[in-house]
Design an enzyme around this catalytic site. Structure first.
Site, PDB file in Angstrom:
ATOM      1  N   PHE A 144      24.846   7.074   1.513  1.00 49.42           N
ATOM      2  CA  PHE A 144      25.192   7.082   0.089  1.00 49.42           C
ATOM      3  C   PHE A 144      26.697   7.218  -0.033  1.00 49.42           C
ATOM      4  O   PHE A 144      27.282   8.219   0.370  1.00 49.42           O
ATOM      5  CB  PHE A 144      24.514   8.211  -0.697  1.00 49.42           C
ATOM      6  N   ASP A 230      33.416   9.992   5.162  1.00 51.74           N
ATOM      7  CA  ASP A 230      33.181  10.254   3.738  1.00 51.74           C
ATOM      8  C   ASP A 230      32.724  11.708   3.621  1.00 51.74           C
ATOM      9  O   ASP A 230      31.566  12.025   3.879  1.00 51.74           O
ATOM     10  CB  ASP A 230      32.120   9.286   3.186  1.00 51.74           C
ATOM     11  N   LYS A 271      34.639  15.124  -5.498  1.00 53.78           N
ATOM     12  CA  LYS A 271      33.822  16.253  -5.951  1.00 53.78           C
ATOM     13  C   LYS A 271      34.605  17.584  -6.009  1.00 53.78           C
ATOM     14  O   LYS A 271      35.418  17.753  -6.894  1.00 53.78           O
ATOM     15  CB  LYS A 271      32.558  16.338  -5.099  1.00 53.78           C
TER      16      LYS A 271
HETATM   17  C1  LIG Z   1      28.880  11.728  -4.613  1.00 57.35           C
HETATM   18  C2  LIG Z   1      29.244  10.929  -3.432  1.00 57.35           C
HETATM   19  C3  LIG Z   1      29.992   9.743  -3.561  1.00 57.35           C
HETATM   20  C4  LIG Z   1      30.354   9.142  -4.889  1.00 57.35           C
HETATM   21  O1  LIG Z   1      31.140   9.967  -5.686  1.00 57.35           O
HETATM   22  P1  LIG Z   1      31.240   9.681  -7.261  1.00 57.35           P
HETATM   23  O2  LIG Z   1      32.278  10.651  -7.736  1.00 57.35           O
HETATM   24  O3  LIG Z   1      29.880   9.954  -7.823  1.00 57.35           O
HETATM   25  O4  LIG Z   1      31.636   8.261  -7.424  1.00 57.35           O
HETATM   26  C5  LIG Z   1      30.351   9.080  -2.390  1.00 57.35           C
HETATM   27  N1  LIG Z   1      29.997   9.544  -1.188  1.00 57.35           N
HETATM   28  C6  LIG Z   1      29.287  10.681  -1.030  1.00 57.35           C
HETATM   29  C7  LIG Z   1      28.942  11.152   0.345  1.00 57.35           C
HETATM   30  C8  LIG Z   1      28.865  11.397  -2.147  1.00 57.35           C
HETATM   31  O5  LIG Z   1      28.121  12.503  -1.996  1.00 57.35           O
END
Ligand SMILES: *Cc1c(COP(=O)(O)O)cnc(C)c1O
Length: 424
Positions: A144, A230, A271
């Protein structure tokens, strides 16, 4: 504006006037402080989602709030057509904090991922010598990384993908936590990067084997391929270290001295980088990679704005000053120990996994069943908010400012509800 006096009214309005792109639990929140949330009727809950780990510092943290209020009265947005007096200090602060030469600030996580993809491709053409338009990026199954058209192109979640094509090409998908599959995919000379989550959060907190990321980095380096971590969900102390790539270390600095640390070539953060006050994301890399981006080639109107930059600096200070990584590590151990015992005792709970305070309990039922959802409804009635991810998995990720007494109280609530369902 209509004032909301009941949860049912708020839900009715959202249903009628908002796009139906989410399926929230039927709880309408009106206030937050630290590890707690309150609904419109004044019922108090422990928050075990933390806005998908965006509020690691706790709801409405007073220090971050004061920074936001103060900077909001001074300067909020200039665009990058001009310099501003907060961006430079922020860039210095965040690069030293995480140990990289340079940062490219954006707003949302998905934008951070898009930015990393663009930099990796450009690096591939200009530094690695890949022929134009041939670059490939390896990704993991069940990843994701966000919701843009390019990102959903390499998702294998049908719900996220279906009828949003045509899809962006140039991605190779391999099984997660499988170094051999990675080595095979790396045989392709057009591969420029491997984009990976150190723990797959959305997929259900899939925690790979101990040295997966370290080995991945080794085999990528051998082939001159960039490792892109990520850490939008796993970063900022969530997994009991500053970053998940820090490995077994709860030091509050970047962990370059630690044997368990794996330095990614690019690090994507979002985040909790701003403690839930303001959308801020960032891509960090060293000069030989980041310098492929020249004026006019990438950007965002809000990216690097003084309000977000100031908020992010305070949010990162709070993580260090309040020892949140250490707390996440210690409370995480308590949580998994207690949940482990619960899993042994009740057949309805299958297993617990995770790291720090990013954990999941897998419910012993099919992915299509509503059991996990029903358990979450009962948890809410008992004063604890959590949400199922992928049908039968419940993620438990409270703010990292929780105390030991509180985590025990929360484990009591979870056990109580699980026992109820076990008897059904
Ligand atoms: C939440 C998340 C995203 C996307 O972030 P948004 O601010 O919702 O666009 C990308 N990668 C990971 C691992 C995430 O948990």
């Amino acid at each position: 504006m209509q004032t909301i006096t009941s949860s049912s009214k708020a839900i009715e309005l959202e249903d009628k006037y908002g796009a139906h792109n989410y399926h929230p639990l039927p709880v309408v929140l009106a206030k937050g402080e630290g590890v707690f949330l309150w609904d419109v009727e004044g019922k108090k809950y422990y928050d075990f989602l933390s806005a998908y780990s965006a509020v690691n510092q706790g709801h409405c943290h007073p220090r971050i709030k004061n920074t936001l209020i103060e900077q909001a009265g001074i300067l909020t947005l200039t665009s990058r057509a001009f310099h501003n007096d907060v961006l430079g200090p922020f860039e210095k602060y965040i690069t030293e904090y995480f140990g990289f030469d340079k940062v490219l600030p954006m707003n949302t996580g998905a934008e951070g991922v898009e930015t990393a993809i663009k930099i990796a491709r450009k690096w591939g053409y200009e530094k690695k010598g890949v022929e134009e338009n041939m670059a490939k990026i390896i990704v993991a199954e069940n990843n994701f990384h966000g919701r843009t058209t390019t990102i959903i192109s390499f998702s294998n979640d049908e719900n996220a993908r279906k009828n949003f094509g045509p899809y962006t090409g140039g991605f190779l998908k391999i099984p997660y936590d499988n170094v051999e599959a990675l080595e095979n995919a790396l045989q392709d000379p057009n591969v420029v990067a491997f984009l990976v989550e150190p723990i797959q959060g959305e997929a259900g907190v899939y925690t790979p084997s101990e040295n997966y990321i370290k080995k991945a980095k080794e085999v990528c380096s051998e082939k001159n391929v960039l490792l892109i971590a990520d850490e939008i969900q796993t970063g900022i102390a969530r997994t009991g270290s500053l970053l998940a790539v820090c490995g077994n270390c709860s030091c509050q600095g970047h962990c370059e001295q630690q044997a368990s640390y794996t330095k990614p070539d690019m690090l994507i953060l979002g985040k909790a980088i701003s403690g839930g006050f303001y959308p801020v994301s960032a891509v960090l890399a060293d000069n030989e990679i980041m310098n492929v981006i020249k004026p006019g080639q990438h950007g965002s109107t809000f990216g690097g704005n003084p309000l977000g930059a100031k908020v992010a600096m305070t949010a990162l200070e709070v993580v260090k000053d309040e020892n949140l990584a250490k707390n996440a590590r210690e409370l995480g151990e308590i949580f998994r120990e207690r949940m482990g015992k619960m899993v042994e005792r009740y057949a309805i709970a299958k297993l617990v996994r995770g790291k720090g305070l990013l954990n999941a309990v897998v419910i012993n039922d099919t992915e299509e069943s509503t059991t996990a959802w029903d358990i979450c409804i009962r948890l809410a009635e008992n004063g604890l908010l959590a949400k199922p991810t992928h049908g039968n998995i419940i993620r438990f990720a409270p703010p990292l400012v929780m105390t030991e007494d509180q985590i025990h109280e929360c484990c009591d609530i979870i056990e109580h509800v699980i026992a109820e369902f076990d008897n059904k």
